[in-house]
Design a protein around this motif. Structure first.
Motif, PDB file in Angstrom:
ATOM      1  N   VAL A 210       0.839  -1.230   0.019  1.00  0.00           N
ATOM      2  CA  VAL A 210       0.116   0.145   0.166  1.00  0.00           C
ATOM      3  C   VAL A 210       0.876   1.339   0.021  1.00  0.00           C
ATOM      4  CG1 VAL A 210      -1.732   1.027   1.359  1.00  0.00           C
ATOM      5  CG2 VAL A 210      -1.959  -1.220   1.332  1.00  0.00           C
ATOM      6  N   ASP A 211       1.947   1.236   0.764  1.00  0.00           N
ATOM      7  CA  ASP A 211       2.930   2.534   0.574  1.00  0.00           C
ATOM      8  C   ASP A 211       3.455   2.797  -0.638  1.00  0.00           C
ATOM      9  OD1 ASP A 211       4.744   0.471   0.792  1.00  0.00           O
ATOM     10  OD2 ASP A 211       5.692   1.094   2.645  1.00  0.00           O
ATOM     11  N   GLY A 212       3.427   1.716  -1.685  1.00  0.00           N
ATOM     12  CA  GLY A 212       4.067   2.105  -2.715  1.00  0.00           C
ATOM     13  C   GLY A 212       5.670   1.143  -3.006  1.00  0.00           C
ATOM     14  N   SER A 213       5.905   0.662  -1.972  1.00  0.00           N
ATOM     15  CA  SER A 213       7.123  -0.225  -2.236  1.00  0.00           C
ATOM     16  C   SER A 213       7.037  -1.581  -2.769  1.00  0.00           C
ATOM     17  CB  SER A 213       7.857  -0.280  -0.682  1.00  0.00           C
ATOM     18  OG  SER A 213       6.961  -1.055  -0.034  1.00  0.00           O
TER      19      SER A 213
ATOM     20  N   SER B 152      -2.108  -5.253   5.319  1.00  0.00           N
ATOM     21  CA  SER B 152      -2.610  -4.336   4.270  1.00  0.00           C
ATOM     22  C   SER B 152      -2.429  -5.259   2.943  1.00  0.00           C
ATOM     23  CB  SER B 152      -1.276  -3.224   4.268  1.00  0.00           C
ATOM     24  OG  SER B 152      -0.127  -3.826   3.980  1.00  0.00           O
ATOM     25  N   ARG B 153      -3.180  -4.738   1.863  1.00  0.00           N
ATOM     26  CA  ARG B 153      -3.248  -5.671   0.876  1.00  0.00           C
ATOM     27  C   ARG B 153      -2.098  -5.436  -0.130  1.00  0.00           C
ATOM     28  NH1 ARG B 153      -8.428  -7.212  -1.578  1.00  0.00           N
ATOM     29  NH2 ARG B 153      -8.187  -7.682  -3.986  1.00  0.00           N
ATOM     30  N   THR B 154      -1.741  -6.643  -1.111  1.00  0.00           N
ATOM     31  CA  THR B 154      -0.789  -6.338  -2.000  1.00  0.00           C
ATOM     32  C   THR B 154      -1.377  -6.714  -3.007  1.00  0.00           C
ATOM     33  OG1 THR B 154      -0.529  -8.683  -1.694  1.00  0.00           O
ATOM     34  CG2 THR B 154       0.901  -7.367  -0.176  1.00  0.00           C
ATOM     35  N   ILE B 155      -0.717  -5.946  -4.229  1.00  0.00           N
ATOM     36  CA  ILE B 155      -1.092  -6.050  -5.556  1.00  0.00           C
ATOM     37  C   ILE B 155       0.187  -6.775  -6.313  1.00  0.00           C
ATOM     38  CG2 ILE B 155      -1.749  -4.516  -7.709  1.00  0.00           C
ATOM     39  CD1 ILE B 155      -2.616  -2.572  -5.712  1.00  0.00           C
ATOM     40  N   ALA B 156      -0.052  -7.895  -7.134  1.00  0.00           N
ATOM     41  CA  ALA B 156       0.682  -8.461  -7.929  1.00  0.00           C
ATOM     42  C   ALA B 156       1.290  -7.567  -9.110  1.00  0.00           C
ATOM     43  CB  ALA B 156       0.088  -9.802  -8.337  1.00  0.00           C
ATOM     44  N   ARG B 157       2.688  -7.569  -9.370  1.00  0.00           N
ATOM     45  CA  ARG B 157       3.072  -6.487 -10.325  1.00  0.00           C
ATOM     46  C   ARG B 157       3.696  -7.088 -11.468  1.00  0.00           C
ATOM     47  NH1 ARG B 157       0.069  -2.487 -10.717  1.00  0.00           N
ATOM     48  NH2 ARG B 157      -0.086  -1.382  -8.853  1.00  0.00           N
TER      49      ARG B 157
END
Length: 174
Positions: free
Chosen positions: A81-84, A112-117
């Motif tokens: 979520v913090d962009g790292s 916090s939620r994570t997004i697969a990049r």
């Protein structure tokens, strides 16, 4: 005659043009080599699978190697979520030609939620690559060069381009 003889203008011109053609030949050879390396990395296919319920506990990233040589050390990259950008290591040391593997990244880390990049992998030549899930573009990771020298405007709006550019830099540094 006393002193040095400098030659004629045509001799100088031919030596200058010969040097320029040699430099251009080396440049073309290096460009073709980089293109071949990139084409091998583009043959790695990735996609994110979703469960029947979108709120599952894992994000599944599928990796299929359609290249002629194996890839090594496949890691999943996810964004917090913090962009790292974080790295999720896999247990599979090598993916051979025409093999498929999947990585399960936790959907929630530290509350916090994570997004697969994307994924990070090493090719058979020892180069480290990052492949983005959303754009399917590959970036070569380098310890010497952190920025991207070939800035390409992939989208029309400047704000979206800045967002794409910053995500690309974060994926390279992961």
């Amino acid at each position: 005659m006393s002193g040095l003889e400098w030659g004629t203008v045509p001799a100088w011109l031919s030596s200058f043009l010969t040097g320029g053609s040699l430099l251009m030949g080396f440049h073309i050879l290096l460009r073709d080599r980089k293109k071949e390396e990139r084409n091998e990395a583009l043959k790695v296919v990735i996609w994110a699978g979703r469960d029947a319920n979108d709120e599952g506990s894992f994000i599944r990233i599928h990796v299929r190697n359609t290249a002629d040589r194996p890839i090594l050390y496949v890691d999943a990259l996810y964004e917090r979520v913090d962009g790292s950008i974080g790295r999720w290591h896999s247990d599979v040391p090598m993916v051979l030609k025409d093999e498929e593997m999947s990585l399960e990244v936790p959907r929630y880390m530290d509350g916090s939620r994570t997004i697969a990049r994307g994924i990070s992998f090493q090719d058979s030549d020892g180069f480290r690559w990052v492949k983005d899930i959303s754009s399917h573009d590959v970036y070569r990771q380098s310890w010497l060069r952190r920025g991207d020298p070939t800035a390409r405007l992939l989208v029309s709006s400047i704000g979206t381009f800045r967002m794409y550019r910053s995500r690309k830099k974060r994926l390279r540094r992961a």
